[in-house]
Design an enzyme around this catalytic site. Structure first.
Site, short mmCIF file in Angstrom:
data_model
loop_
_atom_site.label_atom_id
_atom_site.label_comp_id
_atom_site.label_asym_id
_atom_site.label_seq_id
_atom_site.Cartn_x
_atom_site.Cartn_y
_atom_site.Cartn_z
N ARG A 1 0.81 -1.22 0.00
CA ARG A 1 0.00 0.00 0.00
C ARG A 1 0.85 1.27 0.00
O ARG A 1 0.51 2.27 0.62
CB ARG A 1 -0.97 0.02 1.20
CG ARG A 1 -1.92 -1.16 1.26
CD ARG A 1 -2.89 -1.20 0.07
NE ARG A 1 -3.71 -2.40 0.15
CZ ARG A 1 -3.42 -3.55 -0.46
NH1 ARG A 1 -2.33 -3.66 -1.20
NH2 ARG A 1 -4.22 -4.59 -0.35
N SER B 1 -11.01 0.09 3.80
CA SER B 1 -10.12 -0.49 4.82
C SER B 1 -9.38 0.61 5.56
O SER B 1 -8.65 1.39 4.95
CB SER B 1 -9.12 -1.44 4.17
OG SER B 1 -9.78 -2.56 3.62
N GLU C 1 -4.29 2.94 6.84
CA GLU C 1 -4.29 2.78 5.38
C GLU C 1 -5.01 3.96 4.74
O GLU C 1 -4.64 4.43 3.67
CB GLU C 1 -4.98 1.47 4.99
CG GLU C 1 -4.98 1.21 3.48
CD GLU C 1 -5.46 -0.18 3.12
OE1 GLU C 1 -6.04 -0.31 2.03
OE2 GLU C 1 -5.27 -1.13 3.90
#
Length: 312
Positions: free
Chosen positions: A173, A222, A292
């Site tokens: 990520r 998320s 995130e």
């Protein structure tokens, strides 16, 4: 606004002062952009950034699906790529040319129609190509680093450059794309596939998301990265945070790695809830969760210039 506001370069697209961002992000909360720029094309974006005061901050905004915009708003210029950047075409039998504003649904659907397998996972990520490339977007066993050939970015200076996959420093990520740059195009390479089988995999992914995630809520996707060897949702659940609320913000009962705006939550309440979850998980398991979701902009200020709703 400062005196430099009157000196912004002319544009062919749309430039809006004090533009509310809450309607443009999935949480439906947060402040305004000092300036919102929707360029007509890449040349318009290049000319604008080249002439813009180098001290003016620049941030790209996609679908706003994985972002908290703080209540004090975002200083500088927020660049949003619209329809001119949302095209997807086939370069060859296995490669797609994708505009930076194209959605994951459009990319995966075009790939299906062209018999290109390998991009099905993008169907499940509510974002645009620019965001996927910057954040190494991934789900259901796939990541952008697995399919990206190269991308075109407009640097903060206005220069357009092409960067190969190996130049982006991809990790989980994360990429090393330069600050203030805007991804305007990317090339994704899949493999030959049967359109019916590709559609079946997309259907499977859609059904799985529908069953496990609060898709019809005001959410940011998320919230926390999965720590090595752990599932973030499980750590959150085990820390007793399922359904936890601060103001109008709540940890989803359906999927504990999702935060929800249950109605009129402020961005401060959503972020404070995330920080409280991180605190409880650390206390419960010893694991420090990493955000995130991107958190951007400035905190709202009280008359005493104190942060609102955020515990220190």
């Amino acid at each position: 606004m400062s005196g430099t506001d009157a000196l912004l370069p002319p544009v062919n697209g749309k430039l809006t002062a004090n533009a509310p961002l809450a309607p443009l992000v999935w949480f439906k909360a947060g402040g305004a952009a000092q300036w919102l720029f929707e360029p007509k094309d890449t040349a318009d974006l290049q000319a604008f950034l080249a002439a813009l005061d180098p001290a003016m901050p620049v941030m790209a905004l996609g679908l706003g699906s994985n972002m908290i915009v703080r209540d004090g708003g975002v200083p500088g210029v927020v660049v949003r790529l619209g329809k001119p950047f949302a095209k997807v075409t086939a370069l060859d039998d296995v490669t797609l040319e994708c505009g930076g504003g194209a959605s994951g649904i459009l990319v995966s659907s075009t790939a299906r129609d062209k018999g290109i397998a390998g991009t099905e996972f993008l169907r499940s990520i509510p974002g645009t190509v620019g965001g996927f490339v910057r954040m190494n977007g991934g789900a259901y066993g796939g990541e952008v680093k697995d399919i990206l050939v190269s991308c075109d970015v407009v640097l903060r200076s206005g220069e357009r450059v092409t960067l190969a996959n190996e130049e982006l420093g991809y990790t989980y990520r994360h990429s090393t794309l330069p600050e203030g740059c805007v991804v305007v195009a990317a090339r994704f390479k899949g493999r030959p596939g049967d359109p019916a089988a590709i559609q079946a995999e997309m259907d499977r992914i859609s059904a799985s998301r529908e069953a496990s995630q609060p898709l019809r809520s005001k959410t940011g996707g998320s919230t926390f990265k999965n720590p090595p060897g752990h599932s973030a949702w499980k750590l959150v659940d085990e820390a007793g945070c399922r359904g936890l609320q601060i103001g109008g913000a709540q940890v989803s009962e359906k999927h504990t790695n999702f935060l929800l705006n249950t109605g009129e939550a402020t961005a401060a309440e959503i972020e404070a809830l995330g920080e409280e979850v991180r605190r409880r998980v650390k206390e419960s398991s010893g694991v420090t969760l990493e955000w995130e979701i991107q958190r951007v902009g400035e905190f709202a200020r009280t008359p005493d210039d104190q942060r609102v709703g955020i515990s220190k």
